[in-house]
Design a protein around this motif. Structure first.
Motif, short mmCIF file in Angstrom:
data_model
loop_
_atom_site.label_atom_id
_atom_site.label_comp_id
_atom_site.label_asym_id
_atom_site.label_seq_id
_atom_site.Cartn_x
_atom_site.Cartn_y
_atom_site.Cartn_z
N HIS A 46 0.79 -1.24 0.00
CA HIS A 46 0.00 0.00 0.00
C HIS A 46 0.82 1.29 0.00
O HIS A 46 0.46 2.25 -0.66
N ASP A 47 1.96 1.31 0.70
CA ASP A 47 2.77 2.54 0.76
C ASP A 47 4.06 2.44 -0.04
O ASP A 47 5.01 3.20 0.21
N LEU A 48 4.09 1.53 -0.98
CA LEU A 48 5.30 1.27 -1.77
C LEU A 48 5.88 2.54 -2.40
O LEU A 48 7.09 2.69 -2.54
N ALA A 49 4.99 3.47 -2.80
CA ALA A 49 5.45 4.68 -3.51
C ALA A 49 5.63 5.86 -2.56
O ALA A 49 5.93 6.96 -3.01
N LYS A 50 5.46 5.63 -1.27
CA LYS A 50 5.41 6.73 -0.29
C LYS A 50 6.70 7.56 -0.27
O LYS A 50 6.65 8.76 -0.02
N LYS A 103 4.24 12.21 -9.75
CA LYS A 103 3.42 12.98 -10.69
C LYS A 103 3.51 12.36 -12.09
O LYS A 103 2.48 12.17 -12.76
N ARG A 104 4.72 12.00 -12.48
CA ARG A 104 4.93 11.42 -13.81
C ARG A 104 4.15 10.11 -13.94
O ARG A 104 3.49 9.85 -14.96
N ILE A 105 4.20 9.27 -12.90
CA ILE A 105 3.50 7.98 -12.95
C ILE A 105 1.99 8.19 -13.03
O ILE A 105 1.30 7.57 -13.84
N VAL A 106 1.48 9.09 -12.18
CA VAL A 106 0.03 9.33 -12.18
C VAL A 106 -0.41 9.94 -13.51
O VAL A 106 -1.43 9.54 -14.09
N GLU A 107 0.39 10.85 -14.04
CA GLU A 107 0.08 11.48 -15.33
C GLU A 107 0.08 10.46 -16.47
O GLU A 107 -0.74 10.56 -17.39
N SER A 108 0.97 9.48 -16.37
CA SER A 108 1.07 8.49 -17.44
C SER A 108 -0.21 7.67 -17.57
O SER A 108 -0.48 7.07 -18.60
N PRO A 155 -2.39 6.02 -5.86
CA PRO A 155 -2.52 5.74 -7.30
C PRO A 155 -1.19 5.36 -7.96
O PRO A 155 -1.16 4.44 -8.79
N ALA A 156 -0.10 6.00 -7.57
CA ALA A 156 1.20 5.66 -8.15
C ALA A 156 1.62 4.25 -7.71
O ALA A 156 2.14 3.47 -8.52
N GLY A 157 1.37 3.93 -6.45
CA GLY A 157 1.72 2.60 -5.94
C GLY A 157 0.97 1.49 -6.67
O GLY A 157 1.52 0.42 -6.92
N ARG A 184 -4.68 1.69 -4.56
CA ARG A 184 -4.99 2.99 -5.20
C ARG A 184 -5.80 3.90 -4.29
O ARG A 184 -5.53 5.10 -4.21
N PHE A 185 -6.78 3.34 -3.58
CA PHE A 185 -7.70 4.17 -2.81
C PHE A 185 -7.43 4.18 -1.31
O PHE A 185 -8.27 4.62 -0.53
#
Ligand code: DGI
Ligand code: FE
Ligand code: FE
Length: 192
Positions: A50-54, A62-67, A85-87, A107-108
């Protein structure tokens, strides 16, 4: 993916305090899964992810979410909302997680949303009540989670909203929808 592999990845990507939090969320999520009839392995996997991208830099998040086209519209909100969402993207693309329920739980996990599955609720709640959380009112949330997943969701969601408003944080629509939706599912709700 095996829990041991996930733990190694989480440890590699996170500062030790955050990694310890992730382990406690996994333990808590498995207890809730047992209590409320969810698959324990799925709960453990989602919690470990869950917090992998923290700890990633804001620019990378931002780049990952934008992609992905920012499907849940988090980029207009505080960057704290980007790591879920990035995670989920990292879990899918780098870890090969295909289970839609696990990906949604990642994601949520920060905002929640309307219509959460049992697994999503478990991760959202476990994240707030893991034994390392010691904010005022945490014990009351733990007590709710002894009895009812729905009432625990109301309590956690209400607590989060109150906190956010108290620091004048902008509230994401999914945070609000999670709260409203939780009221319609719980028995202990005061419906007004
Ligand atoms: O990653 P964790 O620290 O374990 O916990 P989290 O992912 O649940 O929450 C991260 C932060 O996001 C937390 O300080 C609360 C905040 N947050 C949750 N919903 C919203 C929010 N912040 C804003 N601005 N708006 C929200 O709707
Ligand atoms: Fe988080
Ligand atoms: Fe967390």
């Amino acid at each position: 993916m095996e829990p041991e592999r996930l733990k190694i990845e989480a440890e590699r990507r996170l500062p030790s305090g955050r990694y310890q939090h992730v382990l406690r969320v996994a333990e808590t999520a498995m207890i809730l899964a047992d209590r409320f009839g969810e698959d324990k392995e799925k709960a453990e996997t989602a919690a470990l992810l869950h917090d992998l991208a923290k700890a990633m830099p804001k620019e990378d998040l931002k780049r990952i979410v934008e992609s992905e086209g920012d499907p849940v519209a988090v980029l207009g909100f505080h960057h704290e909302l980007w790591h879920g969402p990035a995670g989920a993207v990292i879990a899918r693309d780098e870890f090969g997680i295909r289970d839609a329920d696990i990906l949604a739980a990642v994601r949520f996990h920060t905002t929640g949303r309307a219509g959460m599955s049992r697994l999503e609720k478990i991760i959202f709640i476990a994240d707030m009540i893991e034994p390392g959380r010691n904010f005022p009112g945490a014990d009351q949330l733990r007590e709710e989670a002894e009895r009812s997943l729905e009432d625990a969701l109301i309590a956690c969601s209400a607590h989060s909203l109150q906190y956010l408003a108290s620091v004048r944080a902008a509230i994401h629509p999914d945070t609000l929808r999670c709260y409203n939706d939780s009221l319609s599912q719980g028995k202990g709700a005061m419906n007004r």
